[in-house]
Design an enzyme around this catalytic site. Structure first.
Site, PDB file in Angstrom:
ATOM      1  N   ASN A  87      64.359  29.107  38.328  1.00 24.96           N
ATOM      2  CA  ASN A  87      63.694  30.286  38.864  1.00 24.96           C
ATOM      3  C   ASN A  87      62.482  30.738  38.057  1.00 24.96           C
ATOM      4  OD1 ASN A  87      67.007  31.131  39.443  1.00 24.96           O
ATOM      5  ND2 ASN A  87      65.582  30.752  41.113  1.00 24.96           N
ATOM      6  N   ARG A 106      66.087  40.670  36.947  1.00 26.58           N
ATOM      7  CA  ARG A 106      65.507  39.417  36.456  1.00 26.58           C
ATOM      8  C   ARG A 106      63.998  39.490  36.241  1.00 26.58           C
ATOM      9  NH1 ARG A 106      67.779  33.787  38.492  1.00 26.58           N
ATOM     10  NH2 ARG A 106      66.654  33.323  36.570  1.00 26.58           N
ATOM     11  N   HIS A 184      69.764  31.028  47.466  1.00 25.00           N
ATOM     12  CA  HIS A 184      68.572  30.249  47.075  1.00 25.00           C
ATOM     13  C   HIS A 184      68.641  28.904  47.795  1.00 25.00           C
ATOM     14  CE1 HIS A 184      67.889  32.322  42.897  1.00 25.00           C
ATOM     15  NE2 HIS A 184      66.912  32.670  43.730  1.00 25.00           N
ATOM     16  N   CYS A 280      70.107  24.751  39.109  1.00 22.56           N
ATOM     17  CA  CYS A 280      69.598  26.071  38.706  1.00 22.56           C
ATOM     18  C   CYS A 280      69.270  26.113  37.219  1.00 22.56           C
ATOM     19  CB  CYS A 280      70.630  27.163  38.966  1.00 22.56           C
ATOM     20  SG  CYS A 280      71.142  27.324  40.651  1.00 22.56           S
ATOM     21  N   ASN A 540      74.032  38.128 104.709  1.00 19.90           N
ATOM     22  CA  ASN A 540      74.633  37.915 106.014  1.00 19.90           C
ATOM     23  C   ASN A 540      76.046  38.512 106.058  1.00 19.90           C
ATOM     24  OD1 ASN A 540      74.241  36.334 108.583  1.00 19.90           O
ATOM     25  ND2 ASN A 540      76.095  35.278 107.863  1.00 19.90           N
ATOM     26  N   ALA A 541      76.780  38.333 104.946  1.00 18.48           N
ATOM     27  CA  ALA A 541      78.210  38.644 104.953  1.00 18.48           C
ATOM     28  C   ALA A 541      78.505  40.128 105.171  1.00 18.48           C
ATOM     29  CB  ALA A 541      78.850  38.169 103.662  1.00 18.48           C
ATOM     30  N   SER A 651      77.525  43.358  94.369  1.00 15.52           N
ATOM     31  CA  SER A 651      76.970  42.070  94.738  1.00 15.52           C
ATOM     32  C   SER A 651      76.126  41.593  93.582  1.00 15.52           C
ATOM     33  CB  SER A 651      76.109  42.175  95.994  1.00 15.52           C
ATOM     34  OG  SER A 651      75.400  40.956  96.113  1.00 15.52           O
ATOM     35  N   HIS A 654      72.641  40.028  94.711  1.00 13.69           N
ATOM     36  CA  HIS A 654      71.638  40.975  95.176  1.00 13.69           C
ATOM     37  C   HIS A 654      71.264  41.970  94.091  1.00 13.69           C
ATOM     38  CE1 HIS A 654      73.404  39.472  99.035  1.00 13.69           C
ATOM     39  NE2 HIS A 654      72.129  39.179  99.143  1.00 13.69           N
ATOM     40  N   ASP A 672      80.557  47.732  90.036  1.00 13.88           N
ATOM     41  CA  ASP A 672      81.205  46.441  90.239  1.00 13.88           C
ATOM     42  C   ASP A 672      82.517  46.449  89.469  1.00 13.88           C
ATOM     43  OD1 ASP A 672      79.647  43.520  91.159  1.00 13.88           O
ATOM     44  OD2 ASP A 672      81.698  43.487  90.383  1.00 13.88           O
ATOM     45  N   ASP A 695      86.488  49.809  91.304  1.00 12.54           N
ATOM     46  CA  ASP A 695      86.589  49.317  92.670  1.00 12.54           C
ATOM     47  C   ASP A 695      85.551  50.053  93.517  1.00 12.54           C
ATOM     48  OD1 ASP A 695      88.635  48.091  94.845  1.00 12.54           O
ATOM     49  OD2 ASP A 695      87.890  50.064  95.512  1.00 12.54           O
TER      50      ASP A 695
END
Ligand code: ARG
Length: 718
Positions: A87, A106, A184, A280, A540-541, A651, A654, A672, A695
Site C-alpha cells: 500500500n 494509515r 483491496h 500485502c 375480446n374476453a 388485467s 392491459h 389485482d 379480489d
C-alpha cells in the site's frame, strides 16, 4: 509512443531482463492490530502475537530473498500497518504513484513511503487530496498484456484511475469490489506469469467479471473457492514460476501446480488478523510493461460527467437514491456542491461529479439519473444531440428512450417540452422545433431524433417532503392487504371518483374478464351508468363474458349466481359471439335488445367509447375487437389522452400496456389479486400509483357501496 519513450522502455526492459527483481518490505517491529478498518481486524484488536508475527515475517522475507532482491523501509512507531508495503504506492518504471489512504489510521504512513521512493530516485506522483488510492494493494499489472487492473469500491476511488492511466501511460481496467472482506484488489485477484489469473469471482460485480472474462481466456483463469479466498490464497507473491502464499487447500495447490507453477506456502496467520498476507507485505519496485501491446493501449475507459439535482433532496430521499444508483451501477461520485434549503419548504441543490468505468455504464447511470430529475451540467451550451432517421421505423443507435415523466429537450438553446409524453418512445424534433414522443414504428426518414443524454431533462414535481403520507394509500408490494386497508383505500378512491365526475374530468377503466367472473360486472355497469366512467378499455374476453352473462346468465359457462357450471355451458360464449357477429356489432346487438344489461350495455346506452384489443387466444372475435394490434394500441392511447385517473381492473396485459402509454401525472389505481401485477405498476414509484391487492369483484362492490353512501339520500339500485 515516441522514440525517447521507446528507448526508455527498452532500457527498462533490458534492466528487467538482467537485474534481479526488487521488492520492498517493512519489518514488523511496530506491527499490531490497533484499530479496525477492515472486517478482518474486527475482534482482533491487540490479539496478534508480535513474536509470532516476527517469525512469520522473517520466514517470508527468507523465502523471497532466495528469489529476488529485497529492500527494506524503516518501520515507524505508531504506524502498525506500515508492514503492508503493497500500500505504499504503485510503481512503473521510474515512476511511483504515492498512495492516498482512505483511513486516517494509515495516512501517516504516506510521508515515510514518499521519502523512500524519492531516496531511490523515483519520480513521485501525488493524487489530489481526498482522492483515495491505496497503491499496489488496489492496482496490479497483467503479467502478459501489460495493462493495469485497478480496483475500486472500498479503499480506492474510481476517479483515481484516469490519473494512473495518464501518469503511467498504461491502459487501466477498472474492477469493482463488492464484498468488504476483499476490500483491496490484491486480496482476491492475482495475475500470474504467462497471462494466468488466480481470482475469486464473487468479490467482483458482474460487469467486472465480464471484463475479466473478456481479457483472460478461460484456460488461464484459476477460479478459487471461498474457503481458499478467506485464507488469502489470492494474496500471493508471484516471481516467475514461483507463487509464495499462506497455506492453501491441496486441491488449489494441485491446480496451480498443473498450470506450471511451484507453490511455496509460508504461514502468515498473524497478518491475516489485520487483513493481509504475503502480497500485502511486499511491493514490487521494478515493474516494467513487458508487452508491445501497450503501445496500442487506450488510457482508461473511465468517463466523468457533472449533473445537478434540485428539490427536497434530503426529505424525499432523492439524494440517497441518486448516489445509490450511481454506485449500484458500478460508478462513483463526488459531491461538488450541496446547498441545503434553509427552511422547511425550500429546496436544495446538489452538483455531483459522476464517474463510470465505461461508456456503457455511464449511459445506464445517466438514463436513471435523468429519470429522477437530474440535469447534465458539464457542457457550456445545453444542446440535445440530434441524429436523422435513415430508415422508416428505425431510430439511430443510442437514441434517448423516453420515460413517463414530462421531458424537455434543448434545441437551438431553448428547452422545448415534449408532446405526447409516454415511455419507451424516441424524441423526434420536427422542422418547426417542436418535440414529440414517437414510437419506433412511427419514425420516418427525415425525422431528427435525440441521441444520448445531453440536453435532455425530465421535470419532476418536487417530491413530497413527507414520504410517509404516500405510504398511507399505496401499499403495493406489501403482500395481500388486510380488509380494513382495502376499505380505507376504497373510501379514498370513491372520494376521488366523485370529484372527477363532478368537475367533468375523465376516468378511464381498463379491465379483464375476471371482473365478470368475480361478480363485478353489475358494479362496473353501475359506475358507467352513473357517469363515473368516461372510457372503457379491454379485450375480446371481457365483452364476451359480460354479454354472455347478461344474455344467458353464465360467464364462461358458469352460473355466477349459483357458482356452478351449467351443462353444456362452455358453448355459451361461442354462441354469444356468433349472435353478436350476426348483428354486426355490439351497438347493434344492444339496439336489437339482445343485450339488455351489463358493462357493454351501459357503454352503448350511455355513449361511453370503448376499445377492445384483440389477442392470439381470442375466440370469434367479436366484430368490435380490433385484431390489428398497432391500431389497437393507437386507439388505446387516444382514449387515455386527458385522463385524470385510470382504474386498472385485473388485467395484467392491459394494465401494463396502458401504464406504458400514460405519462406521469395521471393517477393510477391497479386492482389485482396477484401482487406481482400490482407491484409491476408500482415501479412508477410516484404518489400517483395506488395498488390494491384484492379480489376485483369485492373491490368493485365496496366501491359502489361507498359511492352510494356518499350520494344523495335517494339510493340508486344496481
Ligand atoms: N490493515 C491493513 C489495512 O486495512 C491491511 C492492508 C493489507 N494490504 C493489502 N495490500 N491488501 O489497510
Amino acid at each position: 509512443m515516441d522514440v525517447t519513450k521507446n528507448c526508455i522502455s527498452l532500457k527498462l526492459f533490458i534492466l528487467f531482463m538482467t537485474a534481479q527483481l526488487n521488492y520492498l518490505m517493512c519489518a514488523p517491529d511496530h506491527y499490531d492490530v490497533d484499530y479496525v478498518i477492515n472486517p478482518w481486524m474486527e475482534g482482533n484488536v491487540h490479539k496478534s502475537s508480535r513474536d509470532r508475527a516476527v517469525v512469520q515475517w522473517q520466514k517470508l522475507y527468507g523465502v523471497l530473498k532466495g528469489l529476488v532482491n529485497v529492500e527494506l523501509v524503516t518501520p515507524e512507531k505508531g504506524w502498525p500497518d506500515m508492514v503492508f508495503t503493497a500500500n505504499a504506492g504503485l510503481v512503473l518504471g521510474d515512476k511511483a504513484v504515492l498512495s492516498r489512504f482512505l483511513h486516517k489510521e494509515r495516512q501517516g504512513e504516506e510521508p515515510y513511503f514518499k521519502a523512500w521512493f524519492e531516496s531511490k530516485g523515483f519520480t513521485v506522483f501525488e493524487l489530489p487530496k481526498d482522492l483515495p488510492f491505496e497503491g499496489a494493494g488496489d492496482a496490479l499489472f497483467d503479467r502478459k498484456g501489460g495493462w493495469l487492473w485497478a480496483g475500486y469500491g472500498f479503499r480506492s476511488e474510481l476517479d483515481a484511475h484516469p490519473y494512473l492511466a495518464k501518469w503511467l501511460d498504461v491502459e487501466v481496467l477498472s474492477l469493482r469490489l463488492i464484498d468488504n472482506r476483499f476490500y483491496h484488489l490484491d486480496t482476491c485477484f492475482c495475475p500470474l506469469t504467462g497471462g494466468y489469473l488466480l481470482y475469486y469471482p464473487p468479490a467482483f460485480d458482474s460487469y467486472s467479471n465480464r471484463l475479466i472474462e473478456m481479457r483472460v481466456p478461460a484456460d488461464k483463469r484459476i477460479v478459487i473457492e471461498e474457503a481458499d479466498a478467506v485464507n488469502f490464497a489470492c494474496n500471493a507473491v508471484n516471481v516467475d514460476r514461483n507463487v509464495v502464499m499462506n497455506k492453501i487447500s491441496d486441491g488449489l495447490k494441485q491446480r496451480i501446480t498443473n498450470a506450471g507453477f511451484t507453490v511455496i506456502e509460508t504461514p502468515l496467520t498473524e497478518f491475516l488478523k489485520a487483513g493481509g498476507a504475503a502480497k500485502c507485505l511486499t511491493l514490487r519496485t521494478i515493474e516494467v510493461p513487458i508487452s508491445s501491446e501497450l503501445e496500442a493501449s487506450e488510457p482508461s475507459g473511465v468517463e466523468a460527467r457533472i449533473v445537478e439535482l434540485t428539490g427536497h433532496l434530503l426529505d424525499s430521499g432523492i439524494i440517497n437514491r441518486a448516489l445509490d444508483l450511481v454506485t449500484d451501477n458500478g460508478g462513483s461520485f463526488q459531491v461538488l456542491e450541496f446547498n441545503l434549503g434553509e427552511q422547511r419548504q425550500s429546496t436544495s441543490l446538489a452538483r455531483i461529479r459522476i464517474s463510470a468505468p465505461s461508456h456503457d455504464l455511464m449511459e445506464t447511470i445517466m438514463g436513471e439519473l435523468i429519470e429522477i430529475g437530474a440535469v447534465l451540467q458539464d457542457r457550456d451550451t445545453c444542446a440535445a444531440n440530434l441524429e436523422p432517421v435513415l430508415q422508416d421505423g428505425v431510430a439511430p443507435d443510442d437514441f434517448y428512450v423516453s420515460t413517463i415523466y414530462p421531458t424537455e429537450a434543448c434545441v437551438d438553446g431553448v428547452w422545448v417540452r415534449c408532446n405526447n409524453q409516454r415511455m419507451d418512445a424516441a424524441i423526434a424534433i420536427s422542422a418547426d422545433g417542436s418535440a414529440n414522443c414517437k414510437l419506433l414504428r412511427d419514425l420516418v426518414v427525415g425525422d431528427r431524433v435525440v441521441v444520448g443524454y445531453d440536453g435532455v431533462r425530465t421535470i419532476r414535481k418536487p417530491e413530497a417532503r413527507d414520504t410517509a403520507k404516500k405510504e398511507e394509500f399505496s401499499f403495493m408490494g406489501a403482500g395481500v392487504s388486510s380488509e380494513r386497508r382495502v376499505e380505507l383505500i376504497v373510501e379514498q378512491i370513491a372520494w376521488e371518483l366523485r370529484q372527477i365526475r363532478d368537475r367533468g374530468g375523465k376516468l378511464v377503466v381498463s379491465c379483464g374478464p375476471v371482473v365478470v367472473h368475480t361478480g363485478g360486472a353489475p358494479h362496473l355497469a353501475y359506475l358507467i351508468r352513473e357517469g363515473y366512467v368516461q372510457s372503457m378499455l379491454g379485450g375480446n374476453a371481457i365483452a364476451v363474458h359480460d354479454m354472455e352473462q347478461s344474455s344467458m346468465g353464465t360467464s364462461l359457462g358458469v352460473d355466477l349466481k349459483r357458482g356452478i357450471s351449467v351443462k353444456g355451458g362452455h358453448r355459451h360464449h361461442l354462441k354469444v359471439i356468433n349472435s353478436v357477429r350476426r348483428y354486426g356489432s355490439i351497438h347493434k346487438a344492444v339496439e336489437a335488445g339482445f343485450v339488455k344489461t351489463g358493462v357493454m350495455y351501459e357503454c352503448v346506452t350511455n355513449n361511453i367509447p370503448f376499445v377492445l384489443a384483440g389477442s392470439i387466444r381470442d375466440d370469434g372475435p367479436l366484430p368490435d375487437t380490433v385484431m390489428d394490434l398497432l391500431e389497437a394500441q393507437r386507439l388505446y392511447s387516444e382514449q387515455i389522452r386527458g385522463a385524470d385517473m385510470i382504474l386498472m381492473l385485473s388485467s395484467m396485459l392491459h394494465s401494463i400496456g396502458v401504464g406504458n402509454m400514460t405519462p406521469a401525472g395521471v393517477k393510477m389505481v391497479c386492482v389485482d389479486i396477484n401482487p406481482a401485477v400490482v407491484t409491476k405498476l408500482s415501479d412508477r414509484g410516484s404518489v400517483e400509483s395506488v395498488g390494491v391487492v384484492t379480489d376485483v369483484g369485492l373491490f368493485l362492490s365496496l366501491l359502489v357501496q361507498q359511492l352510494k353512501k356518499m350520494d344523495s339520500p335517494v339510493a340508486v339500485g344496481v
